[in-house]
Each structure stands twice: as structure tokens, then as C-alpha cells.
Design an enzyme around this catalytic site. Structure first.
Site, short mmCIF file in Angstrom:
data_model
loop_
_atom_site.label_atom_id
_atom_site.label_comp_id
_atom_site.label_asym_id
_atom_site.label_seq_id
_atom_site.Cartn_x
_atom_site.Cartn_y
_atom_site.Cartn_z
N HIS A 121 15.54 -23.69 -43.81
CA HIS A 121 15.19 -22.30 -44.16
C HIS A 121 16.41 -21.37 -44.11
O HIS A 121 16.26 -20.19 -44.44
CB HIS A 121 14.10 -21.77 -43.24
CG HIS A 121 12.73 -22.19 -43.66
ND1 HIS A 121 11.89 -21.40 -44.42
CD2 HIS A 121 12.05 -23.35 -43.46
CE1 HIS A 121 10.76 -22.05 -44.64
NE2 HIS A 121 10.83 -23.23 -44.08
N HIS A 158 11.85 -29.20 -37.25
CA HIS A 158 11.34 -29.28 -38.62
C HIS A 158 9.83 -29.45 -38.74
O HIS A 158 9.27 -29.14 -39.79
CB HIS A 158 12.06 -30.42 -39.34
CG HIS A 158 11.94 -30.42 -40.84
ND1 HIS A 158 12.07 -29.28 -41.60
CD2 HIS A 158 11.71 -31.43 -41.72
CE1 HIS A 158 11.93 -29.60 -42.87
NE2 HIS A 158 11.70 -30.89 -42.98
N ASP A 187 7.66 1.76 -70.32
CA ASP A 187 9.11 1.91 -70.41
C ASP A 187 9.81 0.59 -70.69
O ASP A 187 11.04 0.51 -70.65
CB ASP A 187 9.67 2.54 -69.13
CG ASP A 187 9.49 1.62 -67.92
OD1 ASP A 187 8.75 0.60 -68.03
OD2 ASP A 187 10.08 1.92 -66.86
N ASP A 217 2.51 -2.95 -67.87
CA ASP A 217 3.61 -1.98 -68.04
C ASP A 217 2.98 -0.59 -68.19
O ASP A 217 2.82 -0.06 -69.28
CB ASP A 217 4.44 -2.34 -69.28
CG ASP A 217 5.57 -1.36 -69.53
OD1 ASP A 217 5.89 -0.56 -68.62
OD2 ASP A 217 6.13 -1.39 -70.64
N ASP A 277 16.08 -10.60 -60.89
CA ASP A 277 16.28 -9.22 -60.41
C ASP A 277 17.45 -9.19 -59.44
O ASP A 277 17.28 -9.04 -58.24
CB ASP A 277 14.99 -8.73 -59.74
CG ASP A 277 15.12 -7.32 -59.18
OD1 ASP A 277 15.88 -6.53 -59.76
OD2 ASP A 277 14.47 -7.04 -58.15
N GLU A 312 4.35 -5.74 -58.02
CA GLU A 312 3.00 -5.22 -58.25
C GLU A 312 2.23 -6.10 -59.23
O GLU A 312 1.01 -6.28 -59.10
CB GLU A 312 3.08 -3.78 -58.78
CG GLU A 312 3.62 -2.78 -57.77
CD GLU A 312 2.80 -2.75 -56.49
OE1 GLU A 312 1.55 -2.78 -56.58
OE2 GLU A 312 3.40 -2.72 -55.40
N ASP A 343 19.66 -7.07 -58.69
CA ASP A 343 19.91 -5.87 -57.89
C ASP A 343 18.74 -5.53 -56.98
O ASP A 343 18.74 -4.48 -56.32
CB ASP A 343 20.24 -4.68 -58.79
CG ASP A 343 19.06 -4.29 -59.69
OD1 ASP A 343 18.03 -5.02 -59.69
OD2 ASP A 343 19.17 -3.27 -60.39
N GLU A 355 13.11 -10.12 -70.42
CA GLU A 355 13.38 -11.10 -69.36
C GLU A 355 12.09 -11.81 -68.94
O GLU A 355 12.08 -13.02 -68.72
CB GLU A 355 14.00 -10.40 -68.15
CG GLU A 355 15.42 -9.93 -68.37
CD GLU A 355 15.91 -9.04 -67.24
OE1 GLU A 355 17.11 -9.09 -66.93
OE2 GLU A 355 15.09 -8.29 -66.66
N ASP A 394 12.67 -24.87 -34.15
CA ASP A 394 12.35 -23.78 -35.06
C ASP A 394 11.81 -22.56 -34.31
O ASP A 394 10.93 -22.69 -33.46
CB ASP A 394 11.26 -24.22 -36.05
CG ASP A 394 11.65 -25.44 -36.87
OD1 ASP A 394 12.27 -26.35 -36.30
OD2 ASP A 394 11.31 -25.49 -38.06
#
Length: 649
Positions: free
Chosen positions: A234, A398, A618, A614, A574, A625, A576, A585, A172
Site C-alpha cells: 500500500h 499483509h 461547460d 455536466d 486529473d 460527483e 492537478d 478525456e 499493518d
């Protein structure tokens, strides 16, 4: 005469001198032994917490299966999410996309010329020494070219040390670029005359995973017959979400990070899963089980193993499984997973075993409860599998070892671990080994240090121990409510005190870390003259920061405890990598998560907290965060020079 008298005096003093020297020597031996014991305990803490995290990671696979069964009823969107988890065929990352990315004249990092040569490897090494970031044009180009080469390779590579060749085996690296540089300095860079096997876990944890991977893949492109890469546990996009590689990519390549991550997922699936040297030495990342079948592992379609954390979808004889209905314009399209695109259950289990298992001295094969995946295998299992396939030696990685290596099972198993200072500066050495025909392996140790001189042992132990205790306290504060309840079951008189054994039993029953709590108690709690423990002192000098004052402490503890799991789940939603998910969601995933894990938190509390987080109202949450808001504050930590609060996210 003078000389004679001096000699006589010297002879008379000799017994006292010898006695004093013996006392000092015995004291120093005891002192050193106590320091070594503290070091061992600290490493045990590190390893126990590491394995507990991996256990949580493996348990996520059960959640994803649960999500598969329930997601259709909850949502009718996001086919890409389902495809990513369960193997639907989405368009591949486009190779022609590379040509659309210009490398500006102002770029001062390494420049590569395809087809790559040894000069390009040198250019990468020198550029990374200067802390340059490789341009995404070259990162994507290397990944696409490496995938082409890997696709031509068998599941199990066969290499030979005949003709006076030696093969170097590394364990590793975990993104530790300085370790790779040191190996090349001591042992030479890869070449036709200097072949290497890198035994998985190139990425995660360390801050230079992409640089390590680029050097290894570039070396593979230049020397495809002499640079061998085995897949580790991994090399998996779900592991990368928890252990840092995904975050590293998105920080270093904000614009093109999504494309890099997409092709990376494909590259992982094409990595070979084992190497056999001279027909009698097996090199795999993890270990064996009683059912390990190398013939089967030769035949499986390894590219179907997208993530070892996603078990195959059970079927009722159908060749496809309908997952959900999705709207495209005015049409409703059914998303399906073809079962031919995934491994069979017993094939998946075979790969899990060789990537996740660990050797133990106890005979037999039994579940690896510490990690939550693979098994523990004893010396009898090693002998059985090696004899069955006419092998003499197993080399695996490992596991972090204090000396960088470990030999067990009557010399038939060697663990090699190449990331020095894995847990903390000074925590362990790294090692690599060299194999030559018909001779014993030669092991070489090292330890990366930026200091001009080695620090005294007590300083190194204090640093390692302090870091381990801080990590342990974070686990403790995350279970404060459960621990207080366990303590109070023994404290019937409400004295606030327990015996040491009662305290230790309560700690283990809740945290399940298999730690030497009695030995660690001096660093964790206060005791009175009678040896009784002030159990509330278990939580002294540490607290979880509340993002909103009105939030109940139980909710804060729960979200902090599961923050890594939630971070992975939100990252998968998420697709994108924008860092934002909708409130809908968020509510859907929390509901499923709560149902699966049995979390005793009212939905309205979480909903209220999400609404407060929020900030711009929006309807979306910056989940990074959101989860960062739950962090631990260490106050007046005696292991640090400063008494300023220490924030640990």
C-alpha cells in the site's frame, strides 16, 4: 440431625444438578460454537471481498499497459499523465517550496523544530491525540528530510539484537492511529534502547494515515539506526487512489495536497524492501516465491519501482520508448521513457512476490489468484528459501488474522498484523512481537476499544456479520443482471425457485468469491418449506440509486461495478487533482476501458449520461460527483436498529 438430613438431601439432588449443569454447559458450548462459526463466515466474507478488490487493482496494471499502446492514437495531450504512469522524468517537488509556506501565529497544532528530537515526536503524539492537523509546512519538511535519510539506506536493512537489545516488529497499521498509540503505551515509544521494525502498509483504509506516517517518519529522523520501515504493497500511489489515502490528503490539505502527494510518491520508492535481524530472521511485507533471490533484491535500484501495479515497458532493444507527441507553443515535442529509469521484468517480479505473496499449507508455489498478484507458497518453498540464504524464520504481515497473528509452516513463518478492528469493530485483535538474541519471539495481543466494558459475544458477532452481509449484498446487486441470467438457466419452468445447491453454484460462478454460500443463505435469501430458494429475494431490500431516471439498469450496474477502477483512472487523468476532467478525456478513457474490459455497454448511453451529468454545460465533469451518483441504498436492513434507508457510497 438437621445437618445430617440436609447433607442427605443434597447428595440425592446432586445427580440431577450435575445433569442439568451438563445440559446447560453443552447448550452453551453449542451456542458459542455457532456464534464463532458465524464470526468466521463474516471474516471470510470481508477477506474475500478485500482480495477481490485487490485483484481488480492488480488487473488495472494490464489496463495501463493497454492504455500505453493505444493512448498515442487517441490523444495528443497530457505528457504529465504518461510521465506519471510510465516513469518520464518530470521536475521534482521543490524542497524550497517548504520555505514559502508560512505557519501563522493562529496555528495551534504541533510545531516542529529541525533537526527533530524526541521532544518533537512527543509533540506530534500529543497533538494527534487532540485531533490536531499538522501544518503542511511541517508535513512537507518531514517528507523531504525523510527522503534524504531513506536514500542513504540499503534495500535490505540489517540489524542486531546483541548487547541486550530487543527489537519490536509491527505489522499493518492502515492508518489506525489508536492502534499505534496503544502499541507505544504498552511497549514504549521508539528510542535508541527500544528499536522498532514497521513492516509496511502504514497507510490506506484508516482515517489517520497521514498522522501515522508522520509519527513513523519523524521517529526515523530522530532514530535512523533504530527505527526501520519496510515498504508494503500500500506504499504505492495507485493503491492510495483506491483505498483512501489520496482522498484523505486532499481533504486535510486542500491547498498543498498536490505537493504532498508528489513528494510522497518519491518517499515510497526509497523505502527499504526487507529487514534481516541477527542474520537469520527475514522480515518482509508479503512473502516468498520459489524464485525469490535475496542477492538480487540487495542489488536492484528500488527507487525505480514507482508503483508495483505498473509493469516495466517491454522493449525491442531500444534504450528509450517514444510515447506520444505533445504541443508546446508552436513546437511539437516527443515524450519518451528511458528504459534505464525502470526495473527489468524479472526484478519487478521479485518485488511483486515479496510484497504480495501469502503462505498456504499446500506444497509448491502457484499464482495468488485471490489477490491477482504474487503467489501462494507452501512449507517446502519456505524451507527452500530459508535454507538457501541461511535463515531460520520468516516474519511477514499483509493478511488480517482474527488473533492478530498466525504461525504456520512448522513454526518457520509468523504473520503479524497490527490493525485491530480492521474490518469492523470487534472483528480482530492486533498484535506485535518482540525479538531478542537467540530466543523465541514473544507475541503481544491487544484490541482497541472505546467502550468501558467488553460487549457480549453475540452483540459483537451481530455487528460484524451485519456489516459483512451489507458489503456482500453490494457485490450481489452490482451483478444482478448476470446473476438473474445464471438463475434462469436452471429455472426452466420459470417458477422463480431453485434448489439450494443450484443457487449456491450460480452465486459462486458469477461472483467468484469462494464463499460458503449454503451457510450464508439464511442471511441472503428466502426459502420455502421444501428448502427451495426464491432466487429473486437475493436482491431484496437493496438497490442501486439511479442518478437519472431514463438510464438503463444494465448501464447503472456496470458503472457501479467498475466505479473504483474508473475513479482511479479519472484521478490519474486529473493530474492537478481538481476533480474535473473534460468530456473529451472522459470519452477517450471510457472507449479504452470498454475495449480492454469487454464491457457490453453502448458508447452512446454513456455519452448521453455524461452530458446529463455536466450540469453547467461547460464541457467538464466533476468525476467524483459523477461516480458518487451511483450508490447503493439498503432498505429495512434487519441488522440495524432503525428501518430508515441506509445509503452506502
Amino acid at each position: 440431625m438437621g445437618c445430617s438430613n440436609s447433607s442427605l438431601i443434597k447428595d440425592k439432588k446432586s445427580p440431577k444438578v450435575i445433569k442439568a449443569a451438563t445440559i446447560i454447559q453443552n447448550w452453551y458450548r453449542g451456542y458459542s460454537a455457532r456464534l464463532r462459526a458465524r464470526q468466521r463466515h463474516a471474516l471470510t466474507v470481508f477477506q474475500s471481498i478485500e482480495y477481490a478488490d485487490e485483484q481488480s487493482q492488480m488487473q488495472l496494471s494490464n489496463f495501463f499497459s493497454f492504455m500505453l499502446e493505444n493512448y498515442t492514437d487517441e490523444r495528443e495531450e497530457d505528457p504529465e499523465l504518461i510521465a506519471r504512469l510510465f516513469g518520464c522524468n518530470l521536475p521534482d517537488a521543490r524542497e524550497d517550496y517548504v520555505k514559502m509556506i508560512d505557519v501563522p501565529d493562529s496555528y495551534d497544532g504541533p510545531r516542529l523544530q529541525f533537526p527533530l528530537t524526541f521532544t518533537d515526536i512527543e509533540s506530534l503524539i500529543e497533538g494527534f491525540r487532540q485531533q490536531k492537523i499538522l501544518h503542511p509546512h511541517y508535513v512537507l519538511a518531514v517528507l523531504f528530510e525523510a527522503k534524504k535519510v531513506l536514500m542513504q539506506m540499503p534495500n535490505i536493512s540489517h540489524i542486531s539484537t546483541l548487547l541486550s537489545k530487543e527489537v519490536t516488529v509491527c505489522g499493518d497499521l492502515h492508518g489506525k492511529l489508536d492502534d499505534l498509540f496503544l502499541i507505544f503505551y504498552k511497549n514504549g515509544v521508539p528510542s535508541n534502547e527500544n528499536p522498532y521494525v514497521f513492516n509496511g502498509d502504514f497507510v490506506d483504509r484508516g482515517k489517520n494515515s497521514i498522522e501515522v506516517l508522520m509519527i513513523l517518519l519523524a521517529s526515523l529522523l530522530v532514530y535512523p539506526n533504530d527505527l526501520h520501515l519496510n515498504r508494503g504493497n500500500h506504499e504505492d500511489f495507485l493503491m492510495n487512489l483506491r483505498y483512501g489515502f489520496t482522498k484523505e490528503i486532499m481533504q486535510k490539505y486542500r491547498v498543498y495536497g498536490n505537493e504532498i502527494l508528489k513528494i510522497l510518491e518519491d518517499v515510497y520508492t526509497w523505502l527499504p524492501i526487507a529487514t534481516i535481524v541477527d542474520g537469520d530472521i527475514l522480515i518482509i511485507h508479503g512473502g516468498l516465491s520459489e524464485s525469490t533471490d535475496l542477492n538480487l533484491l540487495h542489488r536492484i535500484e528500488r527507487n525505480k519501482m514507482k508503483s508495483v501495479l505498473m509493469p516495466p515497458i517491454p522493449s525491442d532493444g531500444d534504450s528509450t520508448v517514444d510515447l506520444k507527441i505533445t504541443k508546446v507553443g508552436s513546437e511539437r515535442i516527443k515524450t519518451s521513457v528511458s528504459l534505464s529509469d525502470q526495473l527489468l521484468q524479472h526484478e519487478w517480479e521479485q518485488v511483486i512476490d515479496i510484497l504480495w505473496s501469502d503462505p498456504r499449507s499446500k506444497r509448491g508455489c502457484y499464482p495468488n489468484k485471490s489477490r491477482g498478484g504474487g503467489c501462494y507458497f507452501g512449507p517446502d518453498i519456505t524451507s527452500k528459501i530459508l535454507n538457501k540464504f541461511h535463515l531460520k524464520l520468516l516474519i511477514r504481515s499483509h493478511e488480517c488474522k482474527p488473533d492478530g497473528y498466525e504461525i504456520c509452516h512448522d513454526g518457520k513463518v509468523i504473520t503479524i498484523f497490527s490493525a485491530s478492528n480492521y474490518y469492523e469493530d470487534g472483528s480482530n485483535r492486533g498484535a506485535y512481537l518482540r525479538l531478542s538474541f537467540n530466543t523465541l519471539p514473544k507475541i503481544f495481543q491487544y484490541q482497541v476499544t472505546k467502550a468501558t466494558h467488553v460487549r457480549p459475544l453475540y452483540q459483537r458477532v451481530n455487528t460484524i456479520e451485519g456489516s459483512a452481509i451489507r458489503m456482500l449484498k453490494e457485490r450481489i446487486i452490482a451483478r444482478k443482471t448476470d446473476l438473474v441470467h445464471a438463475f434462469e438457466l436452471y429455472d426452466r419452468n420459470k417458477s422463480g425457485k431453485l434448489s439450494l445447491s443450484q443457487w449456491a453454484f450460480s452465486m459462486e460462478s458469477v461472483l467468484e468469491l469462494n464463499l460458503p454460500w449454503r451457510s450464508l443463505s439464511t442471511r441472503l435469501v428466502l426459502t420455502d418449506r421444501d428448502g427451495n430458494v426464491d432466487y429473486l429475494s437475493s436482491f431484496q431490500n437493496i438497490r442501486i440509486q439511479k442518478p437519472v431516471k431514463e438510464v438503463h439498469s444494465t448501464l447503472i450496474e456496470t458503472l457501479y461495478r467498475y466505479r473504483s477502477d474508473l475513479h482511479i483512472i479519472f484521478n490519474i487523468i486529473d493530474t492537478d487533482h481538481s476533480g474535473m476532467i473534460s468530456m473529451e478525456e472522459f470519452r477517450t478513457m471510457w472507449k479504452l476501458f470498454k475495449m480492454h474490459y469487454g464491457v457490453p455497454v453502448d458508447d452512446s448511453e454513456v455519452d448521453e449520461l455524461a452530458n446529463k451529468m455536466d450540469l453547467n454545460k461547460d464541457g467538464s465533469i466533476d468525476f467524483n460527483e459523477f461516480l458518487k451518483a451511483f450508490h447503493v441504498v439498503h432498505r429495512f436492513d434487519p441488522s440495524r436498529k432503525s428501518n430508515k434507508p441506509v445509503v452506502q457510497e
